[in-house]
Design an enzyme around this catalytic site. Structure first.
Site, PDB file in Angstrom:
ATOM      1  N   HIS A 183       0.833  -1.210   0.000  1.00 31.51           N
ATOM      2  CA  HIS A 183       0.000   0.000   0.000  1.00 31.51           C
ATOM      3  C   HIS A 183       0.869   1.262   0.000  1.00 31.51           C
ATOM      4  O   HIS A 183       1.794   1.372   0.808  1.00 31.51           O
ATOM      5  CB  HIS A 183      -0.901  -0.022   1.253  1.00 31.51           C
ATOM      6  CG  HIS A 183      -1.714   1.213   1.452  1.00 31.51           C
ATOM      7  ND1 HIS A 183      -1.981   1.751   2.692  1.00 31.51           N
ATOM      8  CD2 HIS A 183      -2.331   2.031   0.555  1.00 31.51           C
ATOM      9  CE1 HIS A 183      -2.730   2.833   2.561  1.00 31.51           C
ATOM     10  NE2 HIS A 183      -2.952   3.035   1.273  1.00 31.51           N
TER      11      HIS A 183
HETATM   12 CA    CA Z   1       0.414  -0.422  -4.257  1.00 29.30          CA
END
Ligand code: CA
Ligand code: VJV
Ligand code: ZN
Length: 397
Positions: A183
């Site tokens: 992320h």
């Molecule tokens: Ca990513």
């Protein structure tokens, strides 16, 4: 003849300072700047340097890094060495250097390293601002976890945030897209209070059988940024959490559907694409099963939007495949088609030879190296797309 053709007239620039390759995180640390040497060698061996403008950017300086980072943090970062580091020191721990995982070690030349990769991202941003390039590439950057006063996940300075800040001097809306398997939390957090940057990350999300969340543990589908209507950054983040083993077909369709909708709704004036290669099959830290051409199809999709584009590196922990992918994606940018047989006169050829290393080819089947069963069903991905579309309806204007 390597099959070089340039049907499309894109101006592409390549921003790279080779001094970045000589830095080492430590002998068994997964982040190996040496993968950039391999990437450069492949790019040169296919003759791609003749199709782009090459830049050797100067390192960024303290004041430039302070565009995003706290000066106290930067002072510490600029002074710390393996010799003077005190692992029990409160600042050492507070700034993210401690911890038993040793994700962010203090190594020789650390300050030089962060200045070099950030200088290259800044140089790429300036090329877009000056309209010298349609697409500017920096494979040494993409360190998306760094916070303004915290090193995290192999990232000490967030070159992406600094490059986006430069783009914001001329562009009203910048779209950030992140296909690293992790992320892109640092970039998302940096722009959480503005509607001038939209952040979109695709990543592995979930908890393993030992109860550990996949790093950094954030980025679920319901995390769309501030929910307070008074906050300008409201609903200007989109996260696409994915399970282990996603395949080429699923990822390509997911990526194209979601990014096309975001571009249509947000209408960005420039795009920054973080192309972390740890989403490939067989990556040492990743969990996905993507082949090189599927990963590269994301770059083709973004290129087709026709906006000024910075293409930046990121993760990628199986160096030979990182080099293959970023070489292929460089070719995608200039509109060249590359031969599957690697040129035979390249340095480090043995890194790509032998069946287990990809048989001397540019596009070996990485599904053969698959270590993760596909836990993503088509109906589950369909639901995910619906949730993403719903989230986009919260964004106004
Ligand atoms: Ca990513
Ligand atoms: O998962 C973590 C943090 C822990 C690791 C496990 N210990 C037991 C607890 C802390 C939670 N860190 C991740 C960081 C991934 C960073 C990815 C960066 C990027 O690709 O997104 C952008 C460039 C992690 N996963 C694997 C490792 N750390 C790891 C670190 C090492 C290592 C092996 C694996 C550090 C040193 C050495 N080996 C020698
Ligand atoms: Zn990553």
């Amino acid at each position: 003849d390597y099959g070089l053709e340039r049907p499309q007239g894109y101006n592409v620039s390549f921003h790279y300072n080779p001094h970045v390759e000589y830095h080492h995180f430590g002998s068994s640390h997964p982040m190996k700047p040496w993968r950039l040497t391999l990437t450069k060698q492949l790019v040169l061996s296919y003759g791609l340097e003749y199709t782009m403008d090459l830049y050797e950017p100067r390192p960024a300086n303290f004041n430039e890094l302070a565009i995003f980072h706290d000066r106290e943090y930067l002072s510490y970062l600029s002074e710390i060495t393996p010799q003077n580091a005190k692992p029990d020191d409160a600042q050492y721990i507070a700034y993210g250097f401690g911890g038993d995982s040793n994700d962010c070690p203090v190594f020789d030349g650390l300050w030089n390293y962060v200045s070099l990769y950030t200088g290259a991202s800044m140089s790429a941003a300036y090329n877009l601002l000056n309209k010298q390039s349609d697409i500017a590439i920096n494979w040494s950057g993409g360190l998306h976890h760094a916070k303004k006063n915290l090193a995290s996940g192999f990232c000490y300075v967030n070159d992406i945030v600094i490059a986006i800040q430069l783009l914001l001097t001329q562009h009203q809306r910048v779209l950030y897209i992140d296909i690293d398997v992790h992320h892109g939390d640092g970039v998302e957090q940096a722009f959480e209070s503005t509607d001038r940057v939209f952040t979109l990350s695709f990543h592995k999300y979930g908890i393993d059988r030992h109860g550990w969340p996949f790093f950094p543990g954030t980025g679920n589908i319901d995390e769309i940024g501030p929910k307070d209507p008074a906050n300008r950054g409201k609903a200007h983040s989109l996260n696409i959490p994915i399970d282990d083993g996603i395949d080429d077909h699923q990822y390509k369709s997911l990526f194209k559907t979601v990014t096309s909708k975001v571009v249509e709704k947000y209408n960005p004036q420039a795009i920054v694409l973080q192309s972390g290669a740890d989403s490939l099959g067989g990556d040492r830290l990743g969990r996905f099963n993507l082949n090189i051409k599927a990963h590269g199809s994301c770059i083709e999709t973004v290129k087709s939007f026709g906006r000024p584009l910075i293409l930046i590196g990121g993760g990628g922990y199986t160096p030979r495949n990182v080099a293959r992918t970023w070489c292929h994606e460089t070719a995608v940018c200039v509109g060249a088609t590359l031969h599957d047989d690697l040129p035979t006169h390249i340095p480090y050829l043995q890194a790509f030879q032998g069946e287990e290393n990809g048989g001397g080819r540019l596009y070996p089947d990485l599904h053969n190296t698959k270590r993760h069963d596909n836990l993503n069903t088509d109906p589950a991905l369909q639901k995910l797309v619906e949730r993403a579309m719903e989230n986009l309806r919260y964004m106004e204007g």
